[in-house]
Scaffold this motif. Structure first.
Motif, short mmCIF file in Angstrom:
data_model
loop_
_atom_site.label_atom_id
_atom_site.label_comp_id
_atom_site.label_asym_id
_atom_site.label_seq_id
_atom_site.Cartn_x
_atom_site.Cartn_y
_atom_site.Cartn_z
N GLU A 242 0.85 -1.19 0.00
CA GLU A 242 0.00 0.00 0.00
C GLU A 242 0.89 1.25 0.00
OE1 GLU A 242 -3.02 2.16 3.12
OE2 GLU A 242 -3.28 0.00 2.78
N PRO A 243 0.85 2.05 -1.06
CA PRO A 243 1.66 3.28 -1.10
C PRO A 243 1.23 4.26 -0.02
CG PRO A 243 0.79 2.71 -3.28
CD PRO A 243 0.07 1.86 -2.29
N VAL A 244 2.20 4.94 0.56
CA VAL A 244 1.94 5.98 1.56
C VAL A 244 2.10 7.35 0.94
CG1 VAL A 244 2.66 6.95 3.78
CG2 VAL A 244 2.67 4.46 3.44
N ILE A 245 3.23 7.58 0.28
CA ILE A 245 3.47 8.86 -0.39
C ILE A 245 4.51 8.65 -1.49
CG2 ILE A 245 5.33 9.65 1.14
CD1 ILE A 245 3.88 12.44 1.04
N GLY A 246 4.35 9.37 -2.61
CA GLY A 246 5.28 9.26 -3.71
C GLY A 246 4.63 8.67 -4.95
N PRO A 247 5.31 8.70 -6.09
CA PRO A 247 4.73 8.23 -7.36
C PRO A 247 4.58 6.72 -7.45
CG PRO A 247 7.02 8.88 -7.67
CD PRO A 247 6.64 9.30 -6.27
N ASN A 248 5.24 5.96 -6.57
CA ASN A 248 5.08 4.51 -6.51
C ASN A 248 5.54 3.81 -7.79
OD1 ASN A 248 4.41 2.18 -5.02
ND2 ASN A 248 2.41 2.03 -6.05
N GLN A 249 6.58 4.32 -8.41
CA GLN A 249 7.18 3.68 -9.57
C GLN A 249 8.59 4.22 -9.78
OE1 GLN A 249 5.42 4.81 -13.36
NE2 GLN A 249 4.49 6.63 -12.43
N PHE A 250 9.42 3.43 -10.44
CA PHE A 250 10.79 3.86 -10.70
C PHE A 250 10.79 4.98 -11.73
CE2 PHE A 250 14.72 3.47 -13.23
CZ PHE A 250 15.65 3.67 -12.23
N ALA A 251 11.56 6.04 -11.47
CA ALA A 251 11.65 7.19 -12.37
C ALA A 251 10.26 7.72 -12.71
CB ALA A 251 12.42 6.83 -13.64
N GLY A 252 9.42 7.80 -11.67
CA GLY A 252 8.07 8.29 -11.88
C GLY A 252 8.01 9.79 -11.98
N ALA A 253 6.80 10.32 -12.00
CA ALA A 253 6.62 11.77 -12.05
C ALA A 253 7.19 12.39 -10.78
CB ALA A 253 5.14 12.09 -12.20
N ALA A 254 7.56 13.65 -10.91
CA ALA A 254 8.14 14.35 -9.76
C ALA A 254 7.14 14.35 -8.61
CB ALA A 254 8.51 15.78 -10.16
N GLY A 255 7.63 14.00 -7.44
CA GLY A 255 6.76 13.94 -6.28
C GLY A 255 7.29 14.81 -5.17
N PRO A 256 6.72 14.68 -3.99
CA PRO A 256 7.15 15.53 -2.88
C PRO A 256 8.49 15.12 -2.29
CG PRO A 256 5.45 14.01 -2.15
CD PRO A 256 5.56 13.85 -3.64
N LEU A 257 8.97 13.89 -2.56
CA LEU A 257 10.23 13.40 -2.04
C LEU A 257 11.23 13.19 -3.17
CD1 LEU A 257 8.94 10.69 0.47
CD2 LEU A 257 9.73 13.00 1.01
N TYR A 258 12.52 13.30 -2.82
CA TYR A 258 13.58 13.08 -3.81
C TYR A 258 14.70 12.31 -3.12
CZ TYR A 258 16.85 14.20 -7.64
OH TYR A 258 17.73 14.13 -8.70
N ASP B 2 -2.97 12.87 5.10
CA ASP B 2 -3.46 13.13 3.74
C ASP B 2 -2.34 13.44 2.76
OD1 ASP B 2 -6.16 12.82 4.49
OD2 ASP B 2 -6.24 14.89 5.23
N GLY B 3 -1.09 13.37 3.22
CA GLY B 3 0.04 13.63 2.33
C GLY B 3 0.36 15.10 2.16
N GLN B 4 -0.20 15.96 3.01
CA GLN B 4 0.09 17.39 2.92
C GLN B 4 1.26 17.75 3.82
OE1 GLN B 4 -1.66 19.38 0.69
NE2 GLN B 4 -2.44 17.35 0.12
N VAL B 5 2.14 18.63 3.33
CA VAL B 5 3.28 19.08 4.12
C VAL B 5 2.79 19.94 5.28
CG1 VAL B 5 5.40 20.45 4.13
CG2 VAL B 5 4.88 18.98 2.17
N THR B 6 3.15 19.55 6.49
CA THR B 6 2.75 20.31 7.67
C THR B 6 3.94 21.00 8.35
OG1 THR B 6 2.94 18.29 9.02
CG2 THR B 6 0.77 18.84 8.12
N TRP B 7 5.14 20.58 7.98
CA TRP B 7 6.34 21.17 8.60
C TRP B 7 7.55 20.77 7.76
CZ3 TRP B 7 10.82 18.90 10.58
CH2 TRP B 7 11.64 19.73 11.36
N GLN B 8 8.53 21.66 7.70
CA GLN B 8 9.78 21.35 7.04
C GLN B 8 10.88 22.25 7.60
OE1 GLN B 8 9.86 22.31 2.82
NE2 GLN B 8 8.18 23.78 3.05
N ALA B 9 12.09 21.72 7.56
CA ALA B 9 13.24 22.49 8.03
C ALA B 9 14.46 22.07 7.23
CB ALA B 9 13.48 22.27 9.52
N GLY B 10 15.32 23.03 6.96
CA GLY B 10 16.55 22.72 6.23
C GLY B 10 16.76 23.66 5.07
#
Length: 438
Positions: A255-271, A300-308
């Motif tokens: 069960e995918p949690v977050i990301g395109p769920n495929q190799f070399a998929g479309a740009a997603g929130p993670l890299y 829901d896969g929405q960014v709630t916090w980030q640092a860096g």
């Protein structure tokens, strides 16, 4: 006529000699020597051991750190709030995941290149020089002896390492779930080494036709048991985090949690992420490595916090939410471990050297002593503020050059890369000027 001061006369005389044949060559050679002396002085004075660099808020407890190493010099260290090494284990080859099992035992994920003479077939006679021995070890704190181990061999270390494992207990018996990057699989074993279940990525995904079985396809680099029968896995090269739902008969549903769920998929929130952690309310905290940030998503896969951001981090590979709302970050290519406060500001930092992979805050309690993210609050619960510090593109490339050089140069000397490059350039110019002056 008023005479110039002595030092100005000497400077004027020196500058006039630059115009003489060979003068500029001597000048550039002198500048090269100055740059070389600067580099050597920096190398000579570089600290050999970890050191505290920020101490605005010192933690109450020690920090356990896995140092991957740039050239097979991996080790585990435990540092005090003052940055002093209070415990150390020199592991075989590279070190990745480290966890405190209890007050007397540390779990370590290792990968070591061994000669062909020590490799089993088919690796002993293939065309690759040596092979890799991956091993999950339990290490006694008092003696640093390995008291339990599960190991296997693979074709080579590069992109075939054991990066992570998770220990859990069922009916009072310890079990271990491991990610096998080289064979694109996740599997669990009991303490006797018997395999309990296994999931192969090829059971769910189609490997691209142009990628062979030894290629870096999924780059699985993390696994955590988040509840009975459910295991969270990081597919780094898919930029995706998934859950494996393991039934009693060993069958696995993905069960995918977050990301395109495929190799070399479309740009997603993670890299090319590392070490995703599930927080108590179901939020996901991830070291988003190539984006140089630690990021948190809600259910829901929405960014709630980030640092860096590249102005603060360089390829972070672990982020743990501590119980006080702070975030412990392994800032890998900056060779340091830092603690961020509720505003995303660095309040404690230890310069570790040797490419840190993971860090855990150690708590004096039984049976588990590593303060991981499951006990920590989410950003919304702790009312955390994001903090992204942008860096320049040129600066990012320069930092990358220093990081790459550490794989071939001693760490302290690689830190002086700019002075070394200036030395080479100035010597080259001096050679050209000397040739012209003939």
């Amino acid at each position: 006529m008023t005479r110039l001061p002595l030092h100005l006369r000497r400077l004027t005389s020196a500058l006039s000699r630059v115009r003489e044949p060979g003068g500029r060559a001597r000048l550039f050679a002198l500048l090269a020597l100055v740059c070389l002396a600067t580099a050597l002085a920096g190398y000579a004075t570089a600290p050999a051991e970890p050191r505290l660099t920020v101490a605005e808020e010192r933690p109450q407890h020690n920090t356990l750190i896995g140092l991957q190493g740039y050239a097979d010099e991996g080790r585990v260290i435990e540092v005090s709030p003052d940055g002093e090494v209070v415990w150390e284990y020199d592991g075989p080859g590279d070190i990745f995941d480290v966890e405190a099992v209890n007050a007397s035992t540390v779990q370590v994920a290792t990968a070591d290149t061994v000669p062909d003479s020590d490799c089993p077939e088919p690796y002993a006679s293939d065309e690759t020089d040596g092979c890799v021995r991956n091993a999950l070890q339990l290490v006694d704190r008092d003696t640093t002896d390995v008291v339990w181990e599960y190991a296997w061999y693979d074709v080579e270390k590069h992109e075939h390492e054991l990066h992570d494992a998770d220990r859990y207990v069922v009916d009072g018996e310890p079990r271990y779930v491991l990610v096998d990057m080289g064979n694109d699989r996740v599997f669990a074993v009991d303490e006797s080494g018997e395999k309990l279940w296994q999931w192969n990525a090829t059971d769910t995904y189609d490997r691209p036709d142009d990628m062979g079985p030894e290629s870096d396809w999924t780059h699985m680099n993390d696994v955590d048991r988040i509840e009975p029968g459910v295991f969270q896995v990081s597919l780094r090269n898919f930029d995706t985090v998934v859950e494996l739902h393991v039934a009693d008969d060993g069958s696995v549903r993905v069960e995918p949690v977050i990301g395109p769920n495929q190799f070399a998929g479309a740009a997603g929130p993670l890299y090319e992420q590392h070490n995703p952690d599930r927080l108590g309310d179901g939020s996901l905290l991830v070291a988003d490595s190539e984006h140089d940030r630690i990021v948190e998503f809600d259910s829901d896969g929405q960014v709630t916090w980030q640092a860096g951001g590249s102005g603060l981090f360089d390829w972070p590979r672990d982020g743990d939410r501590l119980s006080n709302g702070h975030t412990l970050v392994t800032d890998s290519y900056n060779d340091r471990v830092v603690e961020l406060d509720e505003n995303g500001e660095v309040v404690w930092a230890v310069e570790t050297g040797d490419l840190p992979y993971e860090a855990d805050r150690v708590q004096p309690r039984e049976p588990a002593t590593a303060d991981g993210s499951a006990d920590g609050p989410s950003a919304s619960e702790a009312e955390l503020s994001s903090n992204i510090v942008a860096g320049s593109t040129v600066g990012s490339y320069l930092e990358l050059a220093v990081s790459i050089s550490k794989y071939v140069l001693p760490n302290g000397l690689a830190e002086q890369l700019y002075a070394l490059l200036a030395t080479i350039v100035l010597l080259g110019v001096a050679g050209v000027e000397g040739y012209r002056a003939r």
